[in-house]
Design a protein around this motif. Structure first.
Motif, mmCIF file in Angstrom:
data_model
loop_
_atom_site.group_PDB
_atom_site.id
_atom_site.type_symbol
_atom_site.label_atom_id
_atom_site.label_comp_id
_atom_site.label_asym_id
_atom_site.label_seq_id
_atom_site.Cartn_x
_atom_site.Cartn_y
_atom_site.Cartn_z
ATOM 1 N N GLU A 179 0.825 -1.203 0.000
ATOM 2 C CA GLU A 179 0.000 0.000 0.000
ATOM 3 C C GLU A 179 0.863 1.259 0.000
ATOM 4 O O GLU A 179 0.549 2.243 -0.693
ATOM 5 C CB GLU A 179 -0.921 0.006 1.218
ATOM 6 N N ALA A 180 1.961 1.217 0.752
ATOM 7 C CA ALA A 180 2.875 2.364 0.778
ATOM 8 C C ALA A 180 3.471 2.618 -0.606
ATOM 9 O O ALA A 180 3.628 3.766 -1.030
ATOM 10 C CB ALA A 180 3.972 2.128 1.805
ATOM 11 N N ALA A 181 3.795 1.541 -1.311
ATOM 12 C CA ALA A 181 4.334 1.688 -2.662
ATOM 13 C C ALA A 181 3.307 2.331 -3.589
ATOM 14 O O ALA A 181 3.634 3.218 -4.388
ATOM 15 C CB ALA A 181 4.765 0.330 -3.203
ATOM 16 N N CYS A 182 2.055 1.913 -3.478
ATOM 17 C CA CYS A 182 1.008 2.493 -4.314
ATOM 18 C C CYS A 182 0.771 3.966 -3.976
ATOM 19 O O CYS A 182 0.522 4.787 -4.873
ATOM 20 C CB CYS A 182 -0.292 1.704 -4.151
ATOM 21 N N ASP A 183 0.859 4.300 -2.702
ATOM 22 C CA ASP A 183 0.691 5.700 -2.304
ATOM 23 C C ASP A 183 1.779 6.570 -2.925
ATOM 24 O O ASP A 183 1.513 7.700 -3.362
ATOM 25 C CB ASP A 183 0.724 5.821 -0.777
ATOM 26 N N ILE A 184 2.995 6.065 -2.971
ATOM 27 C CA ILE A 184 4.092 6.820 -3.590
ATOM 28 C C ILE A 184 3.870 6.932 -5.095
ATOM 29 O O ILE A 184 4.021 8.016 -5.686
ATOM 30 C CB ILE A 184 5.437 6.142 -3.287
ATOM 31 N N LEU A 185 3.489 5.840 -5.732
ATOM 32 C CA LEU A 185 3.241 5.864 -7.176
ATOM 33 C C LEU A 185 2.182 6.894 -7.546
ATOM 34 O O LEU A 185 2.314 7.620 -8.542
ATOM 35 C CB LEU A 185 2.806 4.478 -7.658
ATOM 36 N N SER A 186 1.125 6.971 -6.750
ATOM 37 C CA SER A 186 0.033 7.895 -7.054
ATOM 38 C C SER A 186 0.448 9.351 -6.946
ATOM 39 O O SER A 186 -0.248 10.235 -7.454
ATOM 40 C CB SER A 186 -1.154 7.621 -6.125
ATOM 41 N N GLN A 187 1.588 9.620 -6.292
ATOM 42 C CA GLN A 187 2.075 10.997 -6.141
ATOM 43 C C GLN A 187 3.101 11.387 -7.209
ATOM 44 O O GLN A 187 3.535 12.539 -7.257
ATOM 45 C CB GLN A 187 2.710 11.187 -4.756
ATOM 46 N N LEU A 188 3.465 10.454 -8.069
ATOM 47 C CA LEU A 188 4.462 10.740 -9.100
ATOM 48 C C LEU A 188 3.809 11.330 -10.343
ATOM 49 O O LEU A 188 3.902 10.799 -11.449
ATOM 50 C CB LEU A 188 5.236 9.464 -9.444
ATOM 51 N N VAL A 189 3.145 12.446 -10.154
ATOM 52 C CA VAL A 189 2.397 13.077 -11.251
ATOM 53 C C VAL A 189 3.252 14.046 -12.047
ATOM 54 O O VAL A 189 2.860 14.455 -13.144
ATOM 55 C CB VAL A 189 1.150 13.806 -10.706
ATOM 56 N N ASN A 190 4.393 14.441 -11.513
ATOM 57 C CA ASN A 190 5.231 15.432 -12.185
ATOM 58 C C ASN A 190 6.508 14.839 -12.759
ATOM 59 O O ASN A 190 7.433 15.573 -13.095
ATOM 60 C CB ASN A 190 5.619 16.558 -11.211
ATOM 61 N N CYS A 191 6.583 13.533 -12.856
ATOM 62 C CA CYS A 191 7.807 12.910 -13.361
ATOM 63 C C CYS A 191 7.481 12.031 -14.557
ATOM 64 O O CYS A 191 6.357 11.550 -14.716
ATOM 65 C CB CYS A 191 8.495 12.092 -12.273
ATOM 66 N N SER A 192 8.488 11.862 -15.395
ATOM 67 C CA SER A 192 8.355 10.997 -16.556
ATOM 68 C C SER A 192 9.380 9.877 -16.423
ATOM 69 O O SER A 192 10.560 10.054 -16.729
ATOM 70 C CB SER A 192 8.594 11.788 -17.845
ATOM 71 N N LEU A 193 8.936 8.737 -15.935
ATOM 72 C CA LEU A 193 9.843 7.625 -15.677
ATOM 73 C C LEU A 193 10.284 6.954 -16.970
ATOM 74 O O LEU A 193 9.518 6.868 -17.932
ATOM 75 C CB LEU A 193 9.183 6.594 -14.771
#
Length: 431
Positions: free
Chosen positions: A129-143
């Motif tokens: 769940e912690a990993a998903c919370d971090i992923l959902s905040q990566l709105v300003n990056c282009s991996l």
């Protein structure tokens, strides 16, 4: 007094007390000689960046507190392009974890710098769940690369599917140049793969998604149809189809380099479909140098559809017991075989099967045998036929059965002679 003694030493080196005392004297700053201690705070940013890249994260954070220049280097974008989030619960895991405060700082100050990101989580739902919370905040990056690694099951599979898909979609939508995606053992599904393809079809080169039960053959076919630059693909056998192989063999598609297939039995007696020989032939014509890696975790009575016709497998691993008949078919129908690992076979010697593999598999360079039986004479003949191309030969001593020609004490000399190097069978640990 010190100055006079120093002078005495310089005039007559033999009067010095030895190398250790001389070393100490050299390291001491001499005011009258003009020696100046280096100013570490004035190191160029490029040099600091190079040094910081080799430091563990915690040491890097401590170093950032030395001075303003080092703190500025700590926050340079180049230092945050690659990052691994380690998410573990102290009560259930002995692995280290990325500190929550550091995660907050990364999201706040460096999320737009992240390009190569991986998540290593333990088996707990809280970590996933912690990993998903971090992923959902990566709105300003282009991996460019994303890897979700579970050190133990179930992890991501225990999450609500909608929660995981929502977080993953954020990355798919905002990353317009994703080239590598590793999402094994996750609840990714067909609609989310369509989002991936819609935003990253021109850049995706590697996709690993073994054990993803919510993906259908149609879903992975959509990826192959649209991502013509895909060079590496890993998936379960139930997603493999003739249509997929033909899509990967189309004129628009680049040459495939690696195709990994996990053939896993979820229930005893499970039925498996057959892939046409013509589909494999098309794959070889299009990508003649591609590696086909297959991991088998089946029961003996489930191998019916496999190795009946020629198959271009290069690396073959049997994780469970496999019968003499199946290994005989391997020798007949796997001419591209480079590596073979058999964990178990039973109590019937594999003499004929090994000889057949040596005859037909002209590219074989590595073999490993576990709980099997082979006569010493047949094994020596096998090594003699393969010759020095056998770069890896891992055989447990218990596998070899002494016969009228060779004993266990003699066989290593004969095998070493044909290999051109010293060889001994592996020993079973005694603990």
């Amino acid at each position: 007094m010190k100055r006079r003694l120093s002078g005495d030493c310089e005039d007559s080196p033999s009067s010095c007390e030895g190398p250790a005392e001389s070393c100490k004297r050299v390291r001491q700053p001499a005011e009258d000689s003009g020696d100046v201690l280096p100013d570490w705070a004035r190191l160029p940013q490029e040099m600091l960046l190079h040094i910081f890249q080799y430091l563990p994260l915690l040491d890097r954070a401590f170093a950032s507190q030395v001075c303003r220049g080092w703190n500025e280097a700590f926050h340079m974008p180049e230092l945050w392009r690659c990052f691994e989030f380690e998410l573990n619960q102290p009560a259930s895991s002995y692995l280290k974890a990325t500190h929550p405060d550091l995660i907050k700082q990364i999201i706040k100050r460096h999320s737009n710098h992240l390009q190569y990101v991986s998540f290593k989580v333990d088996s707990s739902t809280e970590s996933a769940e912690a990993a998903c919370d971090i992923l959902s905040q990566l709105v300003n990056c282009s991996l460019k690369t994303l890897g979700l690694i579970s050190t133990a099951r179930p992890s991501f599979m225990e999450l609500p599917k909608s929660h995981f898909i929502s977080a993953l979609t954020v990355v798919f939508v905002n990353s317009k140049s994703l080239s590598s995606l590793k999402i094994d053992d996750t609840p990714v599904d067909d609609p989310s793969l369509k989002v991936l393809v819609a935003n990253n079809s021109d850049t995706l080169k590697l996709l690993k998604m073994s054990s993803c039960p919510h993906v259908s053959p149609a879903g992975i076919l959509c990826v192959a149809d649209q991502c013509h630059g895909l060079r590496e693909l890993a998936l379960n056998y139930h997603l493999l189809s003739d249509e997929l192989l033909l899509a990967l063999s189309s004129e628009k598609h680049v040459h495939l380099e690696h195709l990994r297939i996990d053939v896993v039995s979820e229930n005893p007696g499970q039925q498996f479909h057959t892939i046409k020989k013509s589909s494999w032939d098309a794959m070889v014509r299009h990508s003649p140098k591609f590696n086909l890696v297959m991991y088998f975790f089946l029961y003996e009575d489930e191998f019916g559809p496999f190795f009946r016709d020629e198959i271009p497998v290069t690396h073959l691993y049997f994780g469970r017991s496999v019968s003499k008949e199946v290994l005989g078919r391997v020798g007949m129908n796997c001419p591209r075989l480079v590596e073979l690992v058999v964990c178990a076979n039973g109590l019937r010697p594999l003499d004929e099967e090994l000889i057949r593999i040596a005859e037909r598999c002209q590219h074989l360079s590595a073999i490993g045998l576990g709980e099997c039986e082979v006569s010493c004479s047949a094994f020596v003949e096998f090594v003699k036929m393969c010759g020095r191309r056998l770069s890896q030969l891992s055989i447990m001593e218990e596998v070899l059965i002494p016969d009228h020609k060779y004993s266990l004490d003699e066989i290593h000399w004969e095998v070493s002679k044909h290999l051109g190097r010293v060889w001994f069978p592996d020993m079973m640990p005694t603990w």
